[in-house]
Design an enzyme around this catalytic site. Sequence first.
Site: not given
Length: 328
Positions: A127-128, A261
Site C-alpha cells: 500500500a498504497p 524513505c
Amino acid sequence: MRGGRTSSKKSGVRSVFDEHFASIYGERWNALRQALMQPNKHVALLNGFVQCDPLETLQTRGEKMEVLLDESHCKVACAVSGDAVPPPQKEATSNLRSYYMLDFASVVAALSLDVYPGHKVLDMCAAPGGKALVLAQQLFGAGDLTGQLSANDRSSDRRARLKAVMSEYLPADVLVSCSIHGLEAQQWGRHQPERFDRVLLDAPCGSERHVLQHALAKRRDVMKDEWSPARSKRNASLQVDLLLSAIKTLRPSGRLVYSTCSISPVENDRVVEKALKRNAEMNVVRDCEPLVKFLGAERTSYGYIAYPDTANGWGPLYWCTMEKLQPS
C-alpha cells in the site's frame, strides 16, 4: 512577555531530530533539511493498460508534459513547468484511470527489481500501490498473463486503498493474475519459502520527510513521540525481521529489492548489512547505474539513496538490490 514554548530554531537550541541528523550529515544537513521541507514532487506513471495515450490526453487538456522515462513497459512523465498535474480521470473506453502520481525515485527502485513476464512477484508492504502498478506493467504490459503478482499489506485500511488502486488501474484480465493479502510480512518466509522470483520490500520506516513537514505545518519542532534515535532503532529491528522473511520467500537466482524513505543509515545500509551477515547466499547487485545517474541518486555501501537536495527534489528513497545465489 508572554509565556509559552519557544522553538529550538528561535532559541538557538537544536531539537533531538536536528542534532541527530546534523551529527550524520555535518555541514550538508542545513541544505538537506531545507530540501526535505519542500513539497514532495511527483511524476505521472502513465497507465499502459488504457486505450488512449494518457500523455496525449494530458497535453490535449493544456498540460505541458515531458517524458522522463520510457522502458520496460513503464512510461513516466512530469509537468514541464513543475506545476501540479491535475487528478487522473477515468478513460471512457476502459474505465481505468490514465496515470498515477508518485515519486520518481519510487519508480526507479521498483524497476531495479527487473521483473519479466512469467515471474511470480511479491510486494510485501504494497500500500498504497504505486510500486505495485510499476511491477504490474512490467509483468503484464506485453500481454503475457502467466505471471503472478501478490500484493500484501497487514493494515485493513491501507489494504482497502491498495485494492481500490489496483481495481482502478488494472483491467479485469490482469486482476485475475493478481492477489491481495493481509499477512504480517514476517509470515511470508515461514509459510511460503522459496516461492517467488522477485520480492519487493518497501519497509515501514522513520519517514523523516513526512515527520518534518508535519511539524512544520504545526509550526513546531519534531516531537520525541514522532521521531527519536530509539524509535529509529526499533524500526531497524523490525526491518531486519522483514528482510529476513523476504529472503526466505525468495527462490534461488531470484532478486529482491529492499527500500525505505528514511535518511537514517540505521534503517538502510545497516539493516542490509545485518541481513547479509546471516545469509551468505545473498549477493548485492548493482546493474542499474544509468537509472541511478539519471535520478541523481548517490551510492552507499550496499545500495543507493536519492536525497532531495541533490536529486532534483526526488526522494528521499533508499534501495538495495540483492540476488539469491544458486546452491553449490
